[in-house]
Design a protein around this motif. Structure first.
Motif, PDB file in Angstrom:
ATOM      1  N   ASN A   1      -6.960   1.958  -4.808  1.00  0.00           N
ATOM      2  CA  ASN A   1      -7.993   0.979  -4.453  1.00  0.00           C
ATOM      3  C   ASN A   1      -8.066  -0.131  -5.501  1.00  0.00           C
TER       4      ASN A   1
ATOM      5  N   MET B   1      -6.352   7.920  -4.710  1.00  0.00           N
ATOM      6  CA  MET B   1      -7.053   6.965  -3.865  1.00  0.00           C
ATOM      7  C   MET B   1      -7.819   5.946  -4.707  1.00  0.00           C
TER       8      MET B   1
ATOM      9  N   ALA C   1     -10.195   7.402   3.082  1.00  0.00           N
ATOM     10  CA  ALA C   1     -10.781   6.099   2.772  1.00  0.00           C
ATOM     11  C   ALA C   1     -11.051   5.358   4.082  1.00  0.00           C
TER      12      ALA C   1
ATOM     13  N   THR D   1       0.835  -1.205   0.000  1.00  0.00           N
ATOM     14  CA  THR D   1       0.000   0.000   0.000  1.00  0.00           C
ATOM     15  C   THR D   1       0.868   1.253   0.000  1.00  0.00           C
TER      16      THR D   1
ATOM     17  N   CYS E   1      -9.945   1.202   1.339  1.00  0.00           N
ATOM     18  CA  CYS E   1      -9.229   0.748   0.144  1.00  0.00           C
ATOM     19  C   CYS E   1      -9.111  -0.774   0.149  1.00  0.00           C
TER      20      CYS E   1
END
Length: 540
Positions: free
Chosen positions: A394, A390, A426, A372, A451
Motif C-alpha cells: 500500500n 499488504m 484489501a 502491483t 491499496c
C-alpha cells in the motif's frame, strides 16, 4: 460475382400523393362517422322525448283510484270508456304501434286497457292475462322490475324481438299511499330511422369528399412547387457527388454549390449540403494522414495485450507436487485490463495465491496492475507476514500515484501440508470456499481499505483452514456486477448457487461454467468490466 439486386424506389411525389389520398379517406370516414353518430343520437333523443311525453299524457286519463275496482268487478264505467277512447286517439294520431296499461305479475301481464281498437291484431280486454305464451320471460321480468326498482330504465330500444324495431316508454302509476299499481306503456316503430340515417350519410359523405378533393389538389400543387422540386435539385446534386470515385479523383473533387431559394428549412438543407461536401473533402484528406497513425496505435495495443497476457502465469501444472491443483483465467473488457492474478511457491511448504482489480480500464490500469503484481510478489518472497506485505505494498503504491488509482487485493499464503492459510483482504470481494461435501461458504474475516487509497492504512492478518478436497475460489467484481439488458446484476447469490449446483469438484470446469453462465445472463449486454478467476484445490 453475383449481380446486386436492384431496389425499386418510390418517388417522394408519389408517396405524398398516396399519403394525401389515404388521409382524405380517413378524414372523410371520421367526419362521416362523427356526423352519423351525432345525428343518430339526436334522432334517438327526439324519439325518446316524444314517446315519454305521450306516455305521461296517456297516464293522466287513468282513474288510479278505480283500478282495483275494475279488476275485481270486471265492470267498466264512463271514466274507463273515456280512458280507452283517449288511448285510441293518442295511438292513432301519433302513429304508435301500441299504447297500453297493465299490471305486471311474476307470471305475466294483467291487461287494464289499450289503444288498439277491437278487431285489430293485438287487441285485449280488461282482465285478460298475457303470459310467456305471448311475451318472452325477460320482458315479463323487466316489467316487474319497474315496480320494484325505481332506477329501472323507463325508455328501451329493441331490435331483436318479433315485434320489430321499437322504442318503448313506461310510466309507473302509484296510489295515494305511494304504492305502484299500474304501468302505462307505449311502443313506437323506428323502422324509418335507418333509411333517414342512410340518406344523411350519403349527403355528408358527398360534401366531405368534394371539400377534401379540392383541398388535396391545392395542397399537392403547393407541395410540388415549394418542397418536392427543390428537394429534387438537392437529390440530383448529391447523387452526382456520391457517384464520384473519390479514390481516383480526389484532387478533382469540387464541393457542391446547390442554389435553392425557398426561404425555409429546404434552403438551409441545401446550404448544409454545400458545407458538408466541403467538410467531407477536407476530412478525407485529413483521414488519409490519420489512418497510418491509427494503425500504428492499434498495433501497439495488440502488442500491449500480448505483453499483459504474458505477465499472467499460464502454466498451472506442477508435476512434482500433488498436494494441490489450480486454474485461473482473465478476460479483459478492453484490449488490455486492470485485473490480475498470480500464484507461486514461497518455500517448499507454502504456496501464495493472489488476485487484484485495479480501478479504471485500459492501458493506465494495465500499467498499474503490472506494478502491483510485481510489488506483491517481491514482498511475499521476502517471507514477510501477509499483513505486512499488504501494508508495505500500500505504501509503495501510494508513492507517485498522481492519478489517484487504487487496487482491491486479496493475498493468501497456504500451507500445502496442513491446509492452514493466512490471508489479507484489501477491499476485495470475499473468496468462496467450496467444501468437499458440496456446501459453499464465504470466507469471512477482517477486511482493510483498498491499496493505494490511503498511505496510513493498516491491514490485519486472518487465518483459516481448508480440508482435503476443498477449493478456494477467488474472483473479481466483473462477475457479481455483470448486468443484463434489464439492468439487473448477476450477484453473489447466483454465483454461490451455481457453485453449489455442480457435481464435479473440478476447478477448470467450474471456471468455464461460471463464465458461460455470466455470458448467458448478460445476453446482448456488452462486458463492462474485466472478469478474472482463480481456483485452488487442496487435494486429498
Amino acid at each position: 460475382m453475383k449481380e446486386q439486386k436492384s431496389i425499386r424506389r418510390i418517388s417522394l411525389k408519389t408517396k405524398f400523393a398516396t399519403a394525401s389520398m389515404i388521409l382524405a379517406l380517413v378524414l372523410s370516414l371520421v367526419i362521416v362517422l362523427i356526423s352519423y353518430f351525432s345525428y343518430r343520437d339526436s334522432m334517438f333523443k327526439r324519439y325518446e322525448e316524444n314517446i315519454a311525453s305521450l306516455v305521461k299524457t296517456a297516464s293522466v286519463f287513468v282513474p288510479v283510484e278505480k283500478i282495483n275496482q275494475y279488476y275485481e268487478t270486471g265492470q267498466t264505467d264512463a271514466d274507463y270508456e273515456l280512458l280507452i277512447k283517449e288511448f285510441q286517439i293518442i295511438q292513432e294520431q301519433n302513429q304508435l304501434e301500441y299504447l297500453y296499461a297493465y299490471e305486471p305479475t311474476a307470471e305475466g301481464f294483467k291487461v287494464f286497457g289499450q289503444g288498439t281498437k277491437p278487431g285489430m291484431a293485438g287487441h285485449f280486454e280488461l282482465g285478460d292475462f298475457l303470459g310467456t305464451d305471448y311475451y318472452p320471460q325477460e320482458d315479463i321480468d323487466a316489467a316487474n322490475k319497474l315496480f320494484t326498482d325505481p332506477d329501472a330504465p323507463k325508455v328501451v330500444i329493441t331490435n331483436e324481438s318479433e315485434f320489430g324495431y321499437l322504442i318503448s316508454a313506461f310510466n309507473v302509476l302509484k296510489d295515494s299511499e305511494g304504492n305502484p299499481v299500474l304501468v302505462v306503456g307505449a311502443d313506437m316503430s323506428m323502422k324509418d330511422i335507418n333509411s333517414t340515417l342512410f340518406n344523411y350519410i350519403i349527403l355528408v359523405s358527398s360534401i366531405a369528399a368534394l371539400i377534401l378533393i379540392l383541398f388535396i389538389t391545392i395542397y399537392l400543387l403547393f407541395l410540388n412547387k415549394s418542397i418536392i422540386d427543390p428537394l429534387q435539385v438537392i437529390v440530383d446534386n448529391a447523387t452526382d457527388f456520391v457517384n464520384t470515385n473519390i479514390d481516383d479523383n480526389l484532387s478533382e473533387i469540387v464541393a457542391l454549390n446547390i442554389d435553392v431559394k425557398t426561404g425555409d428549412e429546404i434552403e438551409i438543407l441545401a446550404e448544409a449540403f454545400n458545407k458538408m461536401t466541403s467538410d467531407i473533402i477536407r476530412y478525407i484528406k485529413e483521414l488519409t494522414s490519420v489512418t497510418s497513425e491509427r494503425e500504428r496505435i492499434e498495433t501497439e495495443l495488440r502488442i500491449a495485450t500480448l505483453i499483459q497476457e504474458g505477465m499472467l502465469p499460464r502454466n498451472f501444472e506442477y508435476p512434482d507436487r500433488h498436494e494441490f491443483t489450480l486454474y485461473a483465467s482473465m478476460r479483459a473488457a478492453k484490449d488490455v485490463g486492470g485485473d490480475f492474478y498470480d500464484f507461486f511457491f514461497v518455500d517448499d511448504d507454502h504456496f501464495c495465491i493472489t488476485i487484484g482489480d485495479v480501478s479504471g480500464k485500459g492501458v493506465p490500469a494495465a500499467l498499474f496492475m503490472a506494478m502491483t503484481k510485481a510489488t506483491v510478489k517481491d514482498l511475499v518472497l521476502r517471507r514477510l507476514p501477509v499483513d505486512e506485505v499488504m501494508t508495505e505494498a500500500n505504501i509503495n503504491l501510494c508513492n507517485n500515484n498522481e492519478q489517484g488509482m487504487f487496487v482491491t487485493l486479496l493475498i493468501a499464503i497456504i500451507n500445502v501440508k496442513t491446509g492452514v492459510f493466512q490471508w489479507c483482504d484489501a477491499g476485495h470481494d470475499p473468496a468462496i470456499i467450496w467444501k468437499k461435501d458440496g456446501t459453499v461458504e464465504m470466507l469471512t474475516g477482517k477486511k482493510g481499505f483498498v491499496c493505494a487509497g490511503m498511505e496510513t492504512a493498516k491491514y490485519k492478518m486472518n487465518e483459516s483452514q481448508i480440508e482435503k478436497g476443498d477449493i478456494i475460489y477467488l474472483y473479481t467484481d466483473g462477475i457479481p456486477e455483470a448486468n443484463n439488458t434489464q439492468n439487473e446484476f448477476y450477484g453473489l447469490e447466483r454465483l454461490k448457487t451455481l457453485v453449489a449446483s455442480k457435481e464435479e469438484h473440478d476447478i477448470k470446469s467450474l471456471c468455464a461454467d461460471i463464465l458461460a453462465d455470466v455470458d448467458e445472463f448478460a445476453d446482448t449486454e456488452p462486458q463492462f468490466d474485466d472478469i478474472t478467476m482463480l481456483g485452488f484445490k487442496f487435494e486429498a
